[in-house]
Scaffold this active site. Structure first.
Site, PDB file in Angstrom:
ATOM      1  N   ASP A  10      18.956  58.706 -11.436  1.00 20.87           N
ATOM      2  CA  ASP A  10      19.673  58.641 -10.162  1.00 20.87           C
ATOM      3  C   ASP A  10      21.041  59.274 -10.355  1.00 20.87           C
ATOM      4  O   ASP A  10      21.793  58.881 -11.261  1.00 20.87           O
ATOM      5  CB  ASP A  10      19.819  57.193  -9.695  1.00 20.87           C
ATOM      6  CG  ASP A  10      18.505  56.601  -9.218  1.00 20.87           C
ATOM      7  OD1 ASP A  10      17.495  57.326  -9.188  1.00 20.87           O
ATOM      8  OD2 ASP A  10      18.496  55.395  -8.874  1.00 20.87           O
ATOM      9  N   ASP A 132      10.946  53.476   1.781  1.00 18.34           N
ATOM     10  CA  ASP A 132      11.837  52.467   1.209  1.00 18.34           C
ATOM     11  C   ASP A 132      11.957  51.339   2.213  1.00 18.34           C
ATOM     12  O   ASP A 132      12.459  51.556   3.321  1.00 18.34           O
ATOM     13  CB  ASP A 132      13.205  53.069   0.914  1.00 18.34           C
ATOM     14  CG  ASP A 132      13.113  54.339   0.069  1.00 18.34           C
ATOM     15  OD1 ASP A 132      12.210  54.404  -0.789  1.00 18.34           O
ATOM     16  OD2 ASP A 132      13.927  55.255   0.281  1.00 18.34           O
TER      17      ASP A 132
END
Length: 242
Positions: A10, A132
């Site tokens: 990330d 998500d």
């Protein structure tokens, strides 16, 4: 069903970080050199790496392009799956041409379905949907907004689109080391028309065992548990392959 493990990188401000429940102010920096981190995953035997441009997800356009290009340059032979800030065909085309194996469309899948469907058609096998979910409902804009669409409804909308996979994240568990939501992930995998990859909450190798035992989940993304040493890469890869 084959089961693939995706170590996560990330990106925030050019560094490798992990967030807690997607909160940008809850970032832990794990490495200053994303390319070196990716090369390390390749040496450990992983075939894929899952890269997310966190700043890009919020900005709606690539924000860590230099870091992504560094990862691509450092990891010949490693397939890169990239999400974050891919909101138009030009950006999708550019990343795929640059060597990204598969792009992930998250916010775009909710807010611009025409583009998402067009990308799936234009690049068969190279576009995944990022679903998500917060309390079952899909979140967008780097998880800053929650839509009125459930994860199952969004997956159903794209049943005939030709997506390569769905990356399903339970936001409440992401980065929390609280265990994967195996039941929700398996339920989505059984209902979806494409392979589902679990993301968020892997705390130990037991989570990989549980996901694989369902027989319907196509893989898992490893984040904080891998960086903190809670999951041994060799043992995890052996389990996935076995």
């Amino acid at each position: 069903m084959s089961f693939t493990l995706y170590p996560a990188i990330d990106l925030k401000g050019g560094q490798v970080v992990r967030l807690r429940r997607g909160e940008m102010d809850q970032a832990t920096v794990y490495a200053a050199d994303p390319a070196a981190q990716a090369a390390g995953f390749a040496r450990q035997g992983f075939a894929w790496v899952h890269v997310v441009d966190l700043d890009g997800a919020f900005a709606g356009r690539p924000a860590n392009a230099e870091a992504v290009r560094g990862i691509l340059a450092a990891t010949a032979g490693l397939s890169v799956q990239l999400g974050g800030g891919i909101r138009d065909m030009a950006t999708a085309e550019a990343w795929l041409a640059a060597g990204v194996a598969r792009i992930i469309l998250g916010s775009a899948a909710v807010k611009d379905p025409d583009f998402a469907r067009a990308a799936c058609r234009a690049f068969p096998g190279r576009v995944a949907l990022g679903i998500d979910a917060r309390d079952g409902y899909v979140a967008t804009e780097g998880w800053a907004e929650t839509s009125g669409i459930t994860a199952h409804d969004l997956a159903a909308r794209y049943a005939d689109a030709g997506a390569a996979a769905i990356v399903y994240t339970d936001i409440a568990r992401d980065g929390m080391l609280s265990g994967v939501n195996v039941a929700a992930t398996a339920a989505l995998a059984r209902a979806a028309a494409v392979p589902v990859i679990a993301s968020g909450g892997v705390a130990s190798i037991d989570d990989i065992v549980a996901l694989k035992a369902e027989g319907v989940v196509a893989g898992a993304i490893l984040g904080r548990a891998l960086y903190d040493g809670r999951v041994d890469p060799a043992a995890a890869l052996a389990l996935a392959a076995g």
